[in-house]
Design an enzyme around this catalytic site. Structure first.
Site: not given
Length: 550
Positions: A2, A31, A105-106, A263, A311, A373-374
């Protein structure tokens, strides 16, 4: 994953909501499912607006005009396997003690013992399976223990220290105490990012405005300087009288999530002293060495390097330059489709890959193509991209990943629902290539990935690399926990797909609630990260949500 934000303006007559909204739009990549803002105005009154949707859709001029006050907290949420009701958007609120709002966030990993404590000891009602609601109530309970009519900074530091002694997992939090100020803290391992900045106060005067945010890009865009990271285990309190900070947790292994650099974070952000952009350049350089070695082993050559936008662009360009190969933008992106990594539901991800990307035949036809790609998670996106390249005439498709193979679930806020769904689980490189339809797949090595980030801040001795290694820095994660987590998330996905709603994402979120066929809900040990309703956040209990008036 988030995005969180807290803003305190020195002049209380200037409303903070419009700037918080702008800041959340800069964190939208973290998000895209829901967002919310709570501000604090005269006499400590809170004003709230939150709903499902993008920042630009939820917050129009009318909504912002109703958010009164010179300080506030904001949040953007990615989709989870829980309910998509707008009441589950953050920030969350409890009225006792003192009135507290929190954005988190977490993800916590010891929710079972914490829920028992809430019930048996603290006697606080937890209305959902959200670990964010649980975390807020743990903080509120620690503040309640002061028993004071008015609290001070010392009481708050004691409360945050008590919380850190109880809670295990990843958490970066911004809280607001009614009529008091903004509080920010970060878990002792510093797994999730959080920083702060300041600027000269709007409207003049001697004071400063203060900002907390998940990424430094918010500070850059809003004119804040002197950006610094909140330290692991540190709590910072900002009021209009000044700033106080303290280390409230005993020393622990500092291990920021390395996937932020791969990312999640914007390339123009700086996290824990490391430029995300520079780290991705270094990833490209290191990956170039692996690509050259593997191509030589297989006696293969490449005609062109093509990134998967957005990314991987930085790394792909550096890789191409180091190998002396042409770099081309072979995939054109529709910018009005969300990030597929955080797209809910496997079928929706697959459908949206082709909505999001279009392959230009002139860059693929008859060529041996190296697609960069990442990372490769489930392989859903990679398989579609490889097939797109072949459909427009690519002679050979080789995929290079800036990250090592992802073989383990993440318990700190990234939802990788089942190890069995990860394309690299129990597969070697050849089997992974076959699974995604590529002629060859080349992965970054973990030592090279770590070195790509650490070289810009040698003080970062450790990183959370659990998705690659299965080693969890907090401890407390065993096979029983992982199996329970996977089963609960799988149950949620099945339930949501049956209802035609959002499922779990390629990357993030959780789901710690089992919905039984008869409509009952059984909560389990693993709680949802960054989701769940505010304590009484519907239209009848708790803070009034102005979004319902629009």
């Amino acid at each position: 994953m988030c995005g969180i934000l807290g803003l305190l303006l020195h002049d209380p007559t200037i409303d903070a909501a419009s700037e918080i909204c702008e800041g959340l739009s800069l964190l939208q990549h973290r998000g895209q499912d829901a967002c919310g803002i709570v501000t604090c105005g005269h006499k400590g009154r809170f004003y709230q607006c939150k709903a499902n949707g993008m920042v630009r859709d939820v917050f129009d001029a009318t909504a912002i005009s109703k958010l009164i006050g010179g300080m506030g907290v904001g949040h953007v949420r990615y989709p989870t396997a829980g309910s998509s009701n707008h009441a589950e958007a953050q920030p969350f609120y409890v009225n006792s003690p003192y009135g507290i709002v929190m954005a988190h966030n977490g993800n916590l990993i010891n929710t079972a013992s914490l829920l028992h404590f809430m019930d048996a000891v603290a006697h606080r009602h937890i209305n959902t399976t959200s670990d964010s609601e649980l975390l807020l109530n743990i903080f509120a309970d620690n503040l309640q223990k002061t028993g004071k009519f008015r609290i001070n900074e010392e009481d708050i530091f004691t409360a945050v220290g008590g919380l850190m002694g109880q809670v295990k997992g990843a958490y970066a939090c911004v809280a607001m105490l009614a009529g008091f100020g903004i509080i920010a803290f970060r878990d002792p391992n510093g797994i999730r990012p959080l920083g702060m900045g300041s600027r000269k106060a709007l409207g003049g005067g001697e004071g400063k405005d203060w900002l907390f945010a998940s990424e430094s890009v918010v500070a850059d865009a809003s004119g804040f300087s002197e950006w610094e990271d909140v330290k692991p285990g540190e709590a910072i309190i900002i009021t209009r009288n000044g700033v106080t900070r303290r280390q409230v947790s005993p020393p622990a292994t500092f291990a920021p999530d390395i996937f932020e650099y791969v990312y999640f974070a914007r390339p123009d952000s700086v996290l824990d002293g490391v430029s995300v952009y520079r780290s991705r350049m270094a990833m490209g350089d290191a990956l170039a060495d692996s690509v050259a070695r593997v191509l030589a082993q297989h006696n293969l050559s490449v005609d062109v390097v093509i990134p998967v936008p957005d990314t991987s662009r930085v790394a792909a360009l550096n890789l191409a330059q180091k190998l002396g190969l042409p770099y081309r933008e072979g995939f054109i992106k529709n910018r009005y489709v969300g990030r597929t990594f955080i797209m809910p539901g496997q079928q929706m991800r697959r459908k949206n890959v082709r909505r999001k990307l279009n392959a230009m035949a002139l860059e693929f036809a008859g060529k041996s193509v190296l697609i960069v790609d990442d990372s490769i998670v489930r392989g859903t996106t990679s398989k579609e991209i490889v097939q797109m390249a072949k459909d427009v005439g690519a002679k050979r498709v080789i995929v290079a990943s800036c990250a090592p193979p992802i073989r383990h679930v993440n318990v700190y806020g990234i939802d990788m629902p089942s190890r069995g769904e990860l394309v690299a689980h129990n597969r070697d490189d050849a089997a992974i290539a076959a699974a995604i339809g590529a002629d060859l797949v080349i992965f970054q090595t973990l030592p090279d990935l770590i070195a790509s980030v650490r070289q810009f801040n040698p003080a970062l001795a450790h990183f959370d690399c659990s998705v690659f290694t299965g080693e969890y820095v907090t401890g407390g994660v065993d096979e029983e926990y992982l199996q329970s987590l996977e089963q609960l998330r799988a149950d949620n996905v099945k339930r949501r797909m049956e209802l035609g709603g959002l499922g779990t994402m390629e990357g993030k979120g959780g789901g710690a609630v089992k919905h039984e066929p008869n409509g009952t809900v059984e909560s389990r040990e693993a709680a949802v990260g960054c989701s769940g309703p505010m304590n009484g956040a519907d239209s009848t209990v708790g803070l009034h949500n102005t979004y319902s008036l629009q």
